[in-house]
Structures are given as structure tokens and as C-alpha cells.
Design an enzyme around this catalytic site. Structure first.
Site, PDB file in Angstrom:
ATOM      1  N   LYS A 197       0.860  -1.193   0.000  1.00  0.00           N
ATOM      2  CA  LYS A 197       0.000   0.000   0.000  1.00  0.00           C
ATOM      3  C   LYS A 197       0.885   1.227   0.000  1.00  0.00           C
ATOM      4  O   LYS A 197       1.801   1.325   0.804  1.00  0.00           O
ATOM      5  CB  LYS A 197      -0.849   0.049   1.281  1.00  0.00           C
ATOM      6  CG  LYS A 197      -1.962  -0.945   1.321  1.00  0.00           C
ATOM      7  CD  LYS A 197      -2.828  -0.723   2.550  1.00  0.00           C
ATOM      8  CE  LYS A 197      -2.194  -1.221   3.835  1.00  0.00           C
ATOM      9  NZ  LYS A 197      -3.038  -1.173   5.010  1.00  0.00           N
ATOM     10  N   THR A 231      -8.744  -2.263   5.306  1.00  0.00           N
ATOM     11  CA  THR A 231      -7.594  -2.959   4.713  1.00  0.00           C
ATOM     12  C   THR A 231      -8.071  -4.132   3.857  1.00  0.00           C
ATOM     13  O   THR A 231      -7.649  -4.301   2.711  1.00  0.00           O
ATOM     14  CB  THR A 231      -6.661  -3.469   5.835  1.00  0.00           C
ATOM     15  OG1 THR A 231      -6.239  -2.352   6.615  1.00  0.00           O
ATOM     16  CG2 THR A 231      -5.450  -4.203   5.287  1.00  0.00           C
TER      17      THR A 231
HETATM   18  C1  R5P Z   1      -2.245  -3.561  10.889  1.00  0.00           C
HETATM   19  O1  R5P Z   1      -1.041  -3.532  11.025  1.00  0.00           O
HETATM   20  C2  R5P Z   1      -3.058  -4.769  11.221  1.00  0.00           C
HETATM   21  O2  R5P Z   1      -2.340  -5.952  10.978  1.00  0.00           O
HETATM   22  C3  R5P Z   1      -4.365  -4.780  10.411  1.00  0.00           C
HETATM   23  O3  R5P Z   1      -4.041  -4.847   9.033  1.00  0.00           O
HETATM   24  C4  R5P Z   1      -5.179  -3.539  10.682  1.00  0.00           C
HETATM   25  O4  R5P Z   1      -5.323  -3.346  12.064  1.00  0.00           O
HETATM   26  C5  R5P Z   1      -6.539  -3.682  10.032  1.00  0.00           C
HETATM   27  O5  R5P Z   1      -7.259  -2.517  10.289  1.00  0.00           O
HETATM   28  P1  R5P Z   1      -8.527  -2.109   9.440  1.00  0.00           P
HETATM   29  O6  R5P Z   1      -9.449  -3.305   9.378  1.00  0.00           O
HETATM   30  O7  R5P Z   1      -9.107  -0.961  10.207  1.00  0.00           O
HETATM   31  O8  R5P Z   1      -8.078  -1.701   8.066  1.00  0.00           O
END
Ligand code: R5P
Length: 317
Positions: A197, A231
């Protein structure tokens, strides 16, 4: 049932009573009678209603939403047990909240995961048992033995049952999760892709570069936490735009804050599979594309082995 450190007692906080009950059933043990309730001003009051003197006590409590209340419950239960002369206290924290604050992210910011580790230790815990810590190094924030269990055996079993392994690609949704995703890919002998990303300039939308040829594959996204779902939803879109056949996700901790369950339901993800490290909400239970796997047996086994002073790591060989 008696371990090598006294009789085994299981005490449940209010964060995940269903999981606590399932763990107790797995171990064929009763939950210790305890009351965790509130004064009118919402102060937490704990009363352990049976003798725990000399016992090997396991407190089952995820520090999930509402995080601060569940953390405070854990601390107060620990204090009550210590003052009741428990021989050994293990804080079993299937979901360790505050784990994402594991470093100074900028000037004048806290390392809250370390603060939480200090609080748990000072409250009187002798050991910690947790699951898929956001960063393995958090174990080092504790100066008491800390076992970090992995949900991967439970996930691998499910993946082997549900999928044709010859057409699977494991995908890490960000560069930080590559080690975790690679570990699972190895266990099912599948290739690995990575999503990179990037936001080139502030204010511009994020670009998702897929590293690896995912065209024609059924992709399985692997991560530790799904919170807002952003994500995962963006990763699924990027994989499908790159020719993936369909996209699934296996994520240990279904934090799923706010409208995340609805976001997942409305997304192109075929299915999100989470564990019950956090008690699923009604929105999660009724969602057409979210499924929960139980980690009760895994945690039950780890508790049994800890009490018997047997190896816990061999659960993952
Ligand atoms: C980030 O480093 C974690 O591993 C997850 O990818 C993140 O916490 C996911 O967050 P969200 O669902 O809000 O995108």
C-alpha cells in the site's frame, strides 16, 4: 483436576463468557464462582466466591471493546486472586488490546502496549498467555513468562477442509504481515503474494500494488486484526482487479468496530473467517459472509499443558 502448581481454577471476566465456558467444558472443569459487577458509578467490583488458596488460576479475559473496562476488570480480578493467596496466576488474554501501540509512532507519543504489560504484571500476574500478538516482540514487554499462541493450526485445518489447495494463493494485505502470511502459506504449500500500500503524496488516494501474479487464483488474505475492515475490502478489490478468481480472508481477531461487519457484508470478499478471541457481536453472527472458528480447544490444551508443566510450543509442531 490438579496441575503441578495446585488445583486448576478458571476465572472468567465479562469480555468473552462464551469462550470461557467452552474452554472450561474442553478441560472438563467448572468455572470458578466469581462475581464481577459494577457500583452505581460504574466502578468495577470483584468477588471470588470460592477458595483459591494455593491454586493454579487462569483468568480468561480478552481486552477487547470496551477495551479499558475489560482491561480494568482483568487487573482487579488479578488483584483479588493475589490477595486470596492463589499460588500462580496466569492472565489468558486471547485478544490483547493496545497491541497496535507497540512503538513510539511519532514524537511525544506513548508505547501503550508496554504500559499495559506493566499494569498486568504489577497487578500480580505470574504468567501471560495470549494469541497471535500483533507484534511478537510484545512478549518482551513482560518480564514474566509469556506464551504467544497461534491460531494457524485451526485455520489450516479449516482451509484444508474447504478449498482445493492446488489453486490457492496466500496474500499478505500489507508488507508488515508478510512473515505471518508466509508461515501459513508454507503450512498449506501455497504460493505467496503481497499487497504494497502506498500513498505517494498526502491527500492523494492510496495505491495498492499487488506483488505476485494472482490471476486465476483463489486468494486467501491472512492478517492478525480486522478492525474497520478497510484494509481487507481494499485488498479484495485490488486482487480482483488483478485477475484473482475470488477472495477470502482468515483473520485471527475480529475487532470489527463500528460498521465494519456491514462493510464486509457489502464487499467483494467471498468470506471472512475470524476466531472467537473476541466475542462476536449480533452483526457478526448474522452477517452472510463472516464465519467464526473456535479457539477454545487450542486455549484449553495450552492451559492444560501449562498446568502440567508440559511443552506448549509442541502444540504448533
Ligand atoms: C495492521 O497492522 C493490522 O495488521 C491490520 O491490518 C489492521 O489493524 C486492520 O485494520 P482495518 O481493518 O481498520 O483496516
Amino acid at each position: 483436576m490438579s496441575g503441578k502448581n495446585g488445583s486448576i481454577k478458571l476465572v472468567a471476566g465479562n469480555s468473552n463468557p462464551i469462550l470461557a465456558r467452552e474452554i472450561a467444558d474442553w478441560l472438563k472443569l467448572p468455572l470458578t464462582k466469581a462475581s464481577v459487577r459494577r457500583f452505581a458509578d460504574m466502578e468495577i467490583f470483584v468477588e471470588i466466591q470460592e477458595n483459591v488458596r494455593g491454586s493454579d488460576v487462569f483468568i480468561i479475559q480478552s481486552t477487547s471493546f470496551p477495551t479499558n473496562d475489560h482491561l480494568m476488570e482483568l487487573l482487579i480480578i488479578t488483584d483479588a486472586l493475589r490477595r486470596a493467596s492463589a499460588r500462580r496466576i496466569t492472565a489468558v488474554i486471547p485478544y490483547f488490546g493496545y497491541a497496535r501501540q507497540d512503538r513510539k509512532a511519532g514524537p511525544r507519543t506513548p508505547i501503550s502496549a508496554k504500559l499495559v504489560a506493566n499494569l498486568i504484571t504489577h497487578a500480580g500476574a505470574d504468567r501471560v498467555m495470549t494469541l497471535d500478538l500483533h507484534a511478537g516482540q510484545i512478549q518482551g514487554f513482560f518480564d514474566i513468562p509469556t506464551d504467544n499462541l497461534y491460531a494457524s493450526p485451526v485455520m489450516v485445518r479449516d482451509i484444508k477442509e474447504k478449498f482445493d489447495l492446488s489453486n490457492l494463493m496466500v496474500v499478505s494485505p500489507d508488507v508488515g504481515g508478510v512473515v505471518r502470511a508466509r508461515g501459513l502459506a508454507k503450512r498449506i504449500n501455497a504460493p505467496l503474494a503481497i499487497i504494497d500500500k502506498r500513498r505517494e503524496r498526502a491527500g492523494e488516494s492510496e495505491v495498492m500494488n499487488v506483488i505476485g501474479d494472482v490471476a486465476g487464483y483463489t486468494c486467501i488474505l491472512i492478517d492478525d486484526i480486522v478492525d474497520s475492515g478497510g484494509t481487507l475490502v481494499n485488498a479484495a478489490d485490488a486482487l480482483l482487479a488483478n485477475g484473482a478468481k475470488d477472495v477470502y480472508a482468515y483473520i485471527t481477531h475480529g475487532v470489527l468496530s463500528g460498521g465494519a461487519a456491514a462493510r464486509i457484508s457489502g464487499s467483494k470478499l467471498k468470506e471472512l473467517v475470524i476466531t472467537d478471541s473476541i466475542q462476536p457481536t449480533e452483526a457478526v453472527i448474522t452477517s452472510h459472509n463472516i464465519r467464526t472458528l473456535s479457539i477454545a480447544a487450542l486455549i484449553g490444551d495450552a492451559i492444560g499443558r501449562t498446568a502440567a508443566e508440559e511443552s506448549v510450543s509442541s502444540l504448533f509442531d
